[in-house]
Design a protein around this motif. Structure first.
Motif, short mmCIF file in Angstrom:
data_model
loop_
_atom_site.label_atom_id
_atom_site.label_comp_id
_atom_site.label_asym_id
_atom_site.label_seq_id
_atom_site.Cartn_x
_atom_site.Cartn_y
_atom_site.Cartn_z
N LEU A 77 4.85 6.95 -4.92
CA LEU A 77 5.97 6.12 -4.49
C LEU A 77 5.48 4.97 -3.62
O LEU A 77 5.91 3.81 -3.79
CB LEU A 77 6.99 6.96 -3.73
CG LEU A 77 8.20 6.22 -3.13
CD1 LEU A 77 8.92 5.40 -4.19
CD2 LEU A 77 9.16 7.20 -2.47
N HIS A 78 4.58 5.25 -2.69
CA HIS A 78 4.03 4.19 -1.86
C HIS A 78 3.27 3.16 -2.71
O HIS A 78 3.38 1.95 -2.49
CB HIS A 78 3.10 4.76 -0.80
CG HIS A 78 3.82 5.46 0.32
ND1 HIS A 78 4.88 4.90 0.99
CD2 HIS A 78 3.61 6.67 0.92
CE1 HIS A 78 5.31 5.71 1.93
NE2 HIS A 78 4.55 6.80 1.90
N LEU A 79 2.51 3.64 -3.70
CA LEU A 79 1.77 2.72 -4.57
C LEU A 79 2.72 1.85 -5.38
O LEU A 79 2.51 0.64 -5.51
CB LEU A 79 0.84 3.51 -5.49
CG LEU A 79 -0.38 4.15 -4.84
CD1 LEU A 79 -1.11 5.04 -5.84
CD2 LEU A 79 -1.34 3.10 -4.28
N VAL A 80 3.75 2.46 -5.93
CA VAL A 80 4.72 1.71 -6.73
C VAL A 80 5.40 0.63 -5.91
O VAL A 80 5.69 -0.47 -6.40
CB VAL A 80 5.76 2.67 -7.34
CG1 VAL A 80 6.95 1.92 -7.92
CG2 VAL A 80 5.13 3.54 -8.42
N ARG A 81 5.63 0.92 -4.65
CA ARG A 81 6.31 -0.03 -3.77
C ARG A 81 5.33 -1.00 -3.09
O ARG A 81 5.72 -1.78 -2.23
CB ARG A 81 7.11 0.72 -2.71
CG ARG A 81 8.25 1.54 -3.28
CD ARG A 81 9.33 0.65 -3.91
NE ARG A 81 10.44 1.44 -4.43
CZ ARG A 81 10.66 1.68 -5.70
NH1 ARG A 81 9.84 1.16 -6.62
NH2 ARG A 81 11.69 2.41 -6.10
N GLY A 82 4.07 -0.93 -3.47
CA GLY A 82 3.08 -1.87 -2.93
C GLY A 82 2.61 -1.55 -1.53
O GLY A 82 2.09 -2.42 -0.84
N ARG A 83 2.77 -0.28 -1.13
CA ARG A 83 2.36 0.12 0.22
C ARG A 83 1.05 0.91 0.14
O ARG A 83 1.01 2.13 0.35
CB ARG A 83 3.47 0.95 0.87
CG ARG A 83 4.81 0.21 0.98
CD ARG A 83 5.81 0.98 1.80
NE ARG A 83 6.21 2.23 1.20
CZ ARG A 83 7.37 2.44 0.56
NH1 ARG A 83 8.24 1.44 0.41
NH2 ARG A 83 7.67 3.62 0.06
N ALA A 84 -0.02 0.21 -0.18
CA ALA A 84 -1.30 0.88 -0.39
C ALA A 84 -1.82 1.55 0.87
O ALA A 84 -2.44 2.62 0.81
CB ALA A 84 -2.33 -0.10 -0.94
N ASN A 85 -1.59 0.93 2.02
CA ASN A 85 -2.05 1.54 3.28
C ASN A 85 -1.37 2.88 3.51
O ASN A 85 -2.02 3.86 3.92
CB ASN A 85 -1.76 0.60 4.46
CG ASN A 85 -2.67 -0.61 4.48
OD1 ASN A 85 -3.73 -0.59 3.87
ND2 ASN A 85 -2.25 -1.65 5.15
N GLU A 86 -0.06 2.92 3.27
CA GLU A 86 0.66 4.17 3.46
C GLU A 86 0.28 5.20 2.40
O GLU A 86 0.25 6.41 2.68
CB GLU A 86 2.17 3.90 3.44
CG GLU A 86 2.64 3.07 4.62
CD GLU A 86 4.13 2.80 4.60
OE1 GLU A 86 4.90 3.77 4.48
OE2 GLU A 86 4.52 1.62 4.71
N ALA A 87 -0.02 4.73 1.21
CA ALA A 87 -0.49 5.64 0.16
C ALA A 87 -1.81 6.28 0.57
O ALA A 87 -2.03 7.49 0.38
CB ALA A 87 -0.64 4.89 -1.16
#
Length: 232
Positions: A77-87
């Motif tokens: 979900l984080h990757l899909v939303r462009g949140r690589a740091n959180e991923a």
């Protein structure tokens, strides 16, 4: 388990009200079951409310640290939303709970890749391949990481391995791309030609054919492939 299974089936059928009813029954019968929270997240995803699933996913892994599906969904979900740091942070938390998990190591590598940290990403990929040497996706990711650093010769064995493990067009197209990038134009061109003649050729293959035509100084043919790609 039967109520959870029924909820999943109803959600996949688009019968969200019935899915919710089945989920609530499962949760009442086993209130401490972590997979109930994962199920709720799945229902939200099926109802196009994926962002709302995150608190449920987080609660599921808090309840059961080894709940792999929950960790994978959080990271994805984080990757899909462009949140690589959180991923990345979620992947590292997951690996504390489930050390040496090949899926989580692969997702950690992908999160690092999305941040441009390719050299770092190769470390978890190597660990993942030690745990799961027959997973084509991991070999493909290693090939992509190396190719994105212009290390085409080093990427080629991994691309070949992925294609040998899985004959799907995605892995075959990756092999064709790496072959051409590594200067093996004949083999790469032959593979690309076979793939593009298939029922549903992938868009990168049109670009690859244009590149091959340009390498042979046939600019009109390269333009034709570009036009075909635009139509496709």
């Amino acid at each position: 388990w039967a109520w959870r299974e029924l909820a999943e089936l109803r959600a996949l059928e688009g019968k969200h009200s019935e899915a919710e009813t089945a989920y609530r029954t499962a949760a009442e019968l086993e209130p401490d079951e972590a997979s109930n929270d994962g199920l709720k997240a799945f229902l939200l995803r099926c109802a196009d409310k994926r962002d709302a699933s995150l608190p449920w996913l987080e609660r599921s892994v808090e309840r059961s640290g080894d709940y792999l599906w929950g960790w994978r969904e959080i990271i994805d979900l984080h990757l899909v939303r462009g949140r690589a740091n959180e991923a990345e942070a979620a992947a590292r938390r997951g690996l504390v709970a489930i050390p040496d998990s090949a899926p989580l190591l692969g997702l950690l590598a992908e999160s690092l890749r999305r941040q441009g940290r390719h050299a770092e990403a190769l470390v978890p990929i190597a660990s993942a391949l030690e745990q799961a040497p027959l997973v084509p996706q991991l070999h493909a990711l290693k090939a992509e990481l190396l190719a994105e650093q212009s290390e085409y010769d080093a990427a080629l064995p991994s691309a070949r391995k992925a294609a040998s493990l899985d004959a799907s067009p995605e892995y075959q197209a990756l092999l064709a791309q790496v072959l051409v990038a590594a200067g093996q134009l004949d083999e790469g061109g032959e593979l690309a030609t076979r793939l593009i003649a298939g029922p549903q050729p992938l868009l990168p293959l049109f670009e690859l054919q244009a590149v091959l035509a340009e390498r042979h100084d046939d600019h009109p043919e390269a333009l034709r492939w570009c036009d075909r790609g635009l139509v496709a």
